[in-house]
Write a protein that holds these residues in place. Structure first.
Motif, PDB file in Angstrom:
ATOM      1  N   ASP A  64     -60.950  17.830 -36.097  1.00 28.73           N
ATOM      2  CA  ASP A  64     -61.275  18.148 -35.113  1.00 28.73           C
ATOM      3  C   ASP A  64     -60.260  19.512 -34.381  1.00 28.73           C
ATOM      4  N   CYS A  65     -61.493  20.612 -34.586  1.00 30.77           N
ATOM      5  CA  CYS A  65     -60.274  21.442 -33.527  1.00 30.77           C
ATOM      6  C   CYS A  65     -61.574  22.566 -33.294  1.00 30.77           C
ATOM      7  N   ARG A  66     -61.334  22.488 -31.845  1.00 30.70           N
ATOM      8  CA  ARG A  66     -62.061  22.868 -30.829  1.00 30.70           C
ATOM      9  C   ARG A  66     -61.627  23.299 -29.856  1.00 30.70           C
ATOM     10  N   MET A  67     -61.666  24.898 -29.442  1.00 33.63           N
ATOM     11  CA  MET A  67     -61.774  25.413 -28.196  1.00 33.63           C
ATOM     12  C   MET A  67     -61.510  24.903 -26.966  1.00 33.63           C
ATOM     13  N   VAL A  68     -60.223  25.129 -25.717  1.00 36.95           N
ATOM     14  CA  VAL A  68     -60.783  23.557 -24.592  1.00 36.95           C
ATOM     15  C   VAL A  68     -60.247  24.595 -23.699  1.00 36.95           C
ATOM     16  N   ALA A  69     -61.065  24.153 -22.113  1.00 42.50           N
ATOM     17  CA  ALA A  69     -59.996  25.325 -21.174  1.00 42.50           C
ATOM     18  C   ALA A  69     -59.126  24.642 -20.588  1.00 42.50           C
ATOM     19  N   VAL A  70     -57.578  24.602 -20.437  1.00 41.59           N
ATOM     20  CA  VAL A  70     -57.015  23.930 -19.446  1.00 41.59           C
ATOM     21  C   VAL A  70     -56.352  24.785 -18.897  1.00 41.59           C
ATOM     22  N   THR A  71     -56.576  23.820 -17.581  1.00 38.80           N
ATOM     23  CA  THR A  71     -56.820  24.273 -16.005  1.00 38.80           C
ATOM     24  C   THR A  71     -55.921  23.797 -15.333  1.00 38.80           C
ATOM     25  N   ALA A  72     -54.655  22.582 -15.319  1.00 36.33           N
ATOM     26  CA  ALA A  72     -53.586  22.727 -14.844  1.00 36.33           C
ATOM     27  C   ALA A  72     -52.492  23.758 -15.407  1.00 36.33           C
ATOM     28  N   PRO A  73     -51.624  24.099 -14.051  1.00 31.74           N
ATOM     29  CA  PRO A  73     -50.504  24.736 -13.949  1.00 31.74           C
ATOM     30  C   PRO A  73     -49.852  24.383 -15.663  1.00 31.74           C
ATOM     31  N   TYR A  74     -48.577  25.334 -16.072  1.00 28.36           N
ATOM     32  CA  TYR A  74     -46.806  24.282 -17.092  1.00 28.36           C
ATOM     33  C   TYR A  74     -46.199  24.338 -15.841  1.00 28.36           C
ATOM     34  N   VAL A  75     -45.944  22.829 -15.877  1.00 28.49           N
ATOM     35  CA  VAL A  75     -44.504  22.753 -14.824  1.00 28.49           C
ATOM     36  C   VAL A  75     -44.540  21.700 -15.589  1.00 28.49           C
ATOM     37  N   ALA A  76     -42.131  22.135 -16.040  1.00 28.49           N
ATOM     38  CA  ALA A  76     -41.779  21.509 -16.550  1.00 28.49           C
ATOM     39  C   ALA A  76     -41.654  19.648 -16.227  1.00 28.49           C
ATOM     40  N   PHE A  78     -43.988  17.705 -16.547  1.00 27.52           N
ATOM     41  CA  PHE A  78     -45.046  17.454 -16.270  1.00 27.52           C
ATOM     42  C   PHE A  78     -46.615  17.803 -17.193  1.00 27.52           C
ATOM     43  N   LEU A  79     -46.282  18.487 -18.604  1.00 28.22           N
ATOM     44  CA  LEU A  79     -46.940  18.671 -18.988  1.00 28.22           C
ATOM     45  C   LEU A  79     -48.162  17.879 -20.241  1.00 28.22           C
ATOM     46  N   ALA A  80     -47.519  16.573 -19.924  1.00 25.55           N
ATOM     47  CA  ALA A  80     -48.920  15.870 -20.459  1.00 25.55           C
ATOM     48  C   ALA A  80     -50.329  16.083 -18.862  1.00 25.55           C
ATOM     49  N   PHE A  81     -49.921  16.319 -18.747  1.00 25.75           N
ATOM     50  CA  PHE A  81     -50.890  16.402 -16.796  1.00 25.75           C
ATOM     51  C   PHE A  81     -51.946  17.585 -17.575  1.00 25.75           C
ATOM     52  N   ARG A  82     -51.154  18.844 -18.785  1.00 23.68           N
ATOM     53  CA  ARG A  82     -51.871  19.968 -18.893  1.00 23.68           C
ATOM     54  C   ARG A  82     -52.725  19.568 -20.174  1.00 23.68           C
ATOM     55  N   GLU A  83     -51.985  18.696 -20.788  1.00 20.30           N
ATOM     56  CA  GLU A  83     -52.913  18.101 -22.572  1.00 20.30           C
ATOM     57  C   GLU A  83     -53.241  17.442 -22.894  1.00 20.30           C
ATOM     58  N   VAL A  84     -52.694  16.567 -22.230  1.00 19.30           N
ATOM     59  CA  VAL A  84     -53.461  15.163 -22.480  1.00 19.30           C
ATOM     60  C   VAL A  84     -55.255  14.656 -22.635  1.00 19.30           C
TER      61      VAL A  84
END
Length: 232
Positions: A64-76, A78-84
């Protein structure tokens, strides 16, 4: 930090499944891998990829590959909040559409307990999906006294053959993860840590069993397919 501390209370750092206790993983049939690939120059959109491979043959059963909007900024840290969140959605789609292909364990390109607050992406994804999860990182995260100094490089050089390991311990002596030489032809190791519902020993054995090359096949296939999707 509060949210990480709250969820961390649910992490199980031991084997919970019968297949985990078998030396050859009898009963394990499906291993999942997840990855996010970003468009160069655009941090707000990514391709989220979930693949499920057969075990032990390591053939792709589902992708399953699909484009997603990533809303949270990258913060060292706290990456999980961006990707999980988008990875949880991918797991839920699989559970609804092809429940018979649900993975029995997920390999995550990132860390689990090997994290400044002991709650990396693999823990976060494991707790929210309640699936056994293993963190597999390509680089050492500098946590609580762990650094890539000359001593660390010397230990890495001492890993001569595929399957050889050494532990990563913090300043108090607690083992946070294992350094694994996963492939004879690559001197670059992997950094394996517990995510959820798996012991460190089992995590290391399974990662090694999933390696045809340096990177374990579930993560490697998720990465290849997400990059291919972006190219198209």
């Amino acid at each position: 930090r509060r949210e990480q501390a709250r969820l961390k209370g649910s992490v199980v750092e031991e084997d919970t499944e019968e297949w985990q206790k078998d030396p050859h993983f009898a009963g394990l049939q499906r291993v999942g891998g997840v990855d996010l690939s970003y468009i160069k120059g655009d941090e707000s959109r990514a391709c989220a990829s979930l693949v499920v491979l057969s075990f032990p043959a390591l053939e792709v059963l589902y992708q399953d590959c699909r484009m997603v909007a990533v809303t949270a900024p990258y913060v060292a840290g706290f990456l999980a909040f961006r990707e999980v969140p988008v990875l949880v959605e991918a797991v839920q789609r699989l559970q609804q559409e092809e429940p018979q292909l649900q993975p029995q364990v997920l390999l995550v390109d990132g860390n689990g307990l090997l994290h400044p607050r002991g709650f990396g992406t693999a823990c976060h994804l494991g707790v929210l999906t309640d699936l056994p999860c293993i963190g597999v990182a390509k680089n050492l995260l500098h946590v609580d006294g762990l650094v890539r100094d000359e001593l660390h490089r010397e230990q890495v050089r001492s890993l001569q053959r595929s399957g050889e390991t050494f532990p990563l311990t913090d300043t108090s002596g607690k083992v946070l993860g294992m350094v694994l030489r996963s492939y004879n032809n690559s001197s670059k190791p992997l950094y394996v840590s517990v995510g959820h519902r798996v012991s460190l020993g089992t995590a290391v054995r399974l990662v090694r069993a999933c390696c045809r090359f340096r990177i374990p096949e579930p993560i490697r296939q998720a990465d290849i397919r997400s990059r291919e999707y972006l190219r198209k």
